[in-house]
Motif scaffolding. Structure first.
Motif, PDB file in Angstrom:
ATOM      1  N   SER A   1     -32.233  79.820 -92.925  1.00 43.27           N
ATOM      2  CA  SER A   1     -33.219  78.901 -93.165  1.00 43.27           C
ATOM      3  C   SER A   1     -34.549  79.329 -93.608  1.00 43.27           C
ATOM      4  O   SER A   1     -35.288  78.620 -94.153  1.00 43.27           O
ATOM      5  CB  SER A   1     -33.639  78.015 -91.459  1.00 43.27           C
ATOM      6  N   LYS A   2     -34.773  80.514 -93.598  1.00 45.55           N
ATOM      7  CA  LYS A   2     -35.879  80.975 -94.107  1.00 45.55           C
ATOM      8  C   LYS A   2     -35.910  81.321 -95.622  1.00 45.55           C
ATOM      9  O   LYS A   2     -36.894  81.323 -96.318  1.00 45.55           O
ATOM     10  CB  LYS A   2     -36.184  82.578 -93.706  1.00 45.55           C
TER      11      LYS A   2
ATOM     12  N   VAL B   1     -32.636  80.452 -97.914  1.00 44.87           N
ATOM     13  CA  VAL B   1     -32.084  79.528 -98.860  1.00 44.87           C
ATOM     14  C   VAL B   1     -32.396  78.268 -98.462  1.00 44.87           C
ATOM     15  O   VAL B   1     -32.666  77.811 -97.324  1.00 44.87           O
ATOM     16  CB  VAL B   1     -30.353  79.930 -98.383  1.00 44.87           C
ATOM     17  N   ALA B   2     -32.458  77.338 -99.605  1.00 46.81           N
ATOM     18  CA  ALA B   2     -32.880  75.945 -99.173  1.00 46.81           C
ATOM     19  C   ALA B   2     -31.893  75.137 -98.801  1.00 46.81           C
ATOM     20  O   ALA B   2     -32.025  74.234 -97.904  1.00 46.81           O
ATOM     21  CB  ALA B   2     -33.316  75.251-100.803  1.00 46.81           C
ATOM     22  N   ASN B   3     -30.491  75.395 -99.378  1.00 46.26           N
ATOM     23  CA  ASN B   3     -29.400  74.726 -98.644  1.00 46.26           C
ATOM     24  C   ASN B   3     -28.853  75.709 -97.537  1.00 46.26           C
ATOM     25  O   ASN B   3     -27.994  76.679 -98.006  1.00 46.26           O
ATOM     26  CB  ASN B   3     -28.486  74.098 -99.743  1.00 46.26           C
TER      27      ASN B   3
ATOM     28  N   ASP C   1     -25.016  76.726 -98.474  1.00 46.14           N
ATOM     29  CA  ASP C   1     -24.628  77.682 -99.440  1.00 46.14           C
ATOM     30  C   ASP C   1     -24.389  78.960 -99.270  1.00 46.14           C
ATOM     31  O   ASP C   1     -25.161  79.521 -98.321  1.00 46.14           O
ATOM     32  CB  ASP C   1     -26.085  77.638-100.492  1.00 46.14           C
TER      33      ASP C   1
ATOM     34  N   SER D   1     -24.191  81.952-103.246  1.00 45.28           N
ATOM     35  CA  SER D   1     -25.267  82.459-103.787  1.00 45.28           C
ATOM     36  C   SER D   1     -25.506  84.067-103.671  1.00 45.28           C
ATOM     37  O   SER D   1     -25.306  84.406-102.689  1.00 45.28           O
ATOM     38  CB  SER D   1     -26.789  81.619-103.944  1.00 45.28           C
TER      39      SER D   1
ATOM     40  N   GLU E   1     -28.591  85.393-102.802  1.00 43.43           N
ATOM     41  CA  GLU E   1     -29.259  85.452-101.518  1.00 43.43           C
ATOM     42  C   GLU E   1     -28.565  85.320-100.256  1.00 43.43           C
ATOM     43  O   GLU E   1     -28.865  86.016 -99.237  1.00 43.43           O
ATOM     44  CB  GLU E   1     -30.606  84.679-101.509  1.00 43.43           C
TER      45      GLU E   1
ATOM     46  N   VAL F   1     -37.196  85.124-106.133  1.00 47.00           N
ATOM     47  CA  VAL F   1     -36.186  84.976-105.152  1.00 47.00           C
ATOM     48  C   VAL F   1     -36.077  86.380-104.486  1.00 47.00           C
ATOM     49  O   VAL F   1     -35.940  86.591-103.300  1.00 47.00           O
ATOM     50  CB  VAL F   1     -35.023  84.307-105.688  1.00 47.00           C
TER      51      VAL F   1
ATOM     52  N   LYS G   1     -38.916  87.287-102.462  1.00 53.68           N
ATOM     53  CA  LYS G   1     -39.096  86.514-101.279  1.00 53.68           C
ATOM     54  C   LYS G   1     -37.893  86.967-100.145  1.00 53.68           C
ATOM     55  O   LYS G   1     -38.206  87.109 -98.989  1.00 53.68           O
ATOM     56  CB  LYS G   1     -38.817  85.056-101.469  1.00 53.68           C
ATOM     57  N   THR G   2     -36.770  87.454-100.870  1.00 57.05           N
ATOM     58  CA  THR G   2     -35.555  87.919 -99.823  1.00 57.05           C
ATOM     59  C   THR G   2     -35.943  89.313 -99.326  1.00 57.05           C
ATOM     60  O   THR G   2     -35.738  89.449 -98.126  1.00 57.05           O
ATOM     61  CB  THR G   2     -34.304  88.142-100.741  1.00 57.05           C
TER      62      THR G   2
ATOM     63  N   GLU H   1     -38.750  88.384 -96.514  1.00 55.84           N
ATOM     64  CA  GLU H   1     -38.240  87.940 -95.434  1.00 55.84           C
ATOM     65  C   GLU H   1     -37.365  88.768 -94.312  1.00 55.84           C
ATOM     66  O   GLU H   1     -37.346  88.645 -93.258  1.00 55.84           O
ATOM     67  CB  GLU H   1     -37.613  86.554 -95.610  1.00 55.84           C
TER      68      GLU H   1
END
Length: 271
Positions: free
Chosen positions: A128-129, A131-133, A136, A139, A141, A192, A195-196, A199
């Motif tokens: 939830s932090k 990946v948008a979906n 998924d 991918s 990430e 991305v 960000k990965t 987080e």
């Protein structure tokens, strides 16, 4: 005919001396073992295996104490670990779940859950932090998140069982696989990737350049390979020159100049 062997007085004296020494050792060993004590053990020192032989053995007292009272380090929880009161994934969206009894709520929370259910919750929170979906899973990430959860689980296991070589191998393999995925993500989508790493708390370091220490055998082998390559290039060059020469000769044989045409040209030049 040889006379039968009869033990002499010297052998009997040696046997008597050995028996006397054995009794003396037993008399000395019994008080020494009785006086030995290990602090922290209930009931005093355990009976060492060597005591029945009458020999003093201090290791027989210390080793069982070390085996029986070995301490393990407590597993340090990470920052992303959910609290024990978190409900399981299957019961989070159930209506009126807040009104149930405290005992039932504890049974449906992570406090009584298995390790597999805890890993599901951790994976869901990290997804939830980043990946948008949430659905998924293909991918880069999402695969990095799955490997991160697995790596942290292996690290917690290795804190309890330091000599587990199988899980240590799995841990190193997962770390190498995550490094490859991070490298590909950095090349394809740098935002991305940042960000990965932020987080998940991953510190990406560049792999060191390949360096091989040159010893005498390796230097000799390399020089031989270079020389063989140069000789092969020379032979190829000679073959190409011979082929070109043969092709030129073949071309000259196919189109020879006729003598009837050559004679009038020579007459014109003389005039």
């Amino acid at each position: 005919m040889a006379a039968p062997f009869e033990p002499g007085p010297g052998r009997g004296a040696r046997v008597a001396m050995l028996r006397t020494a054995w009794r003396a050792l037993r008399s000395l060993a019994a008080p020494a073992v009785a006086r030995a004590s290990v602090p922290g053990l209930p009931g005093g020192a355990p009976r060492p295996p060597s005591r029945r032989w009458g020999l003093p053995c201090p290791r027989g007292v210390i080793v069982p104490a070390g085996h029986g009272y070995a301490t393990q380090k407590a597993v340090q929880p990470t920052q992303d670990d959910p609290p024990p009161s978190t409900l399981l994934k299957d019961y989070q969206n159930v209506p009126d779940i807040e009104k149930v009894d405290d005992v039932v709520r504890r049974l449906l929370s992570l406090e009584m859950a298995s390790q597999k259910e805890k890993l599901k919750i951790k994976h869901q929170q990290l997804m939830s932090k980043i990946v948008a979906n949430p659905e998924d899973t293909s991918s880069l990430e999402a695969r990095i998140v799955a490997l991160t959860v697995k790596i942290r689980n292996f690290e917690e296991h290795m804190q309890k069982h330091r000599k587990d070589k199988v899980h240590k191998r799995y841990l190193l393999m997962s770390i190498d696989q995550r490094k490859k995925l991070l490298k590909n993500l950095r090349k394809t989508n740098y935002s991305v990737f940042e960000k990965t790493c932020k987080e998940l708390g991953i510190e990406y370091t560049f792999p060191p350049l390949y360096h091989r220490k040159g010893h005498q055998r390796w230097v000799t082998k390399k020089a031989l390979c270079i020389r063989v390559f140069q000789e092969a290039q020379k032979l190829k060059k000679q073959k190409r020159a011979l082929k070109a020469k043969a092709a030129a000769q073949k071309q000259g044989q196919k189109n020879p100049e006729s003598p009837s045409k050559a004679e009038p040209e020579a007459v014109k030049e003389n005039q």
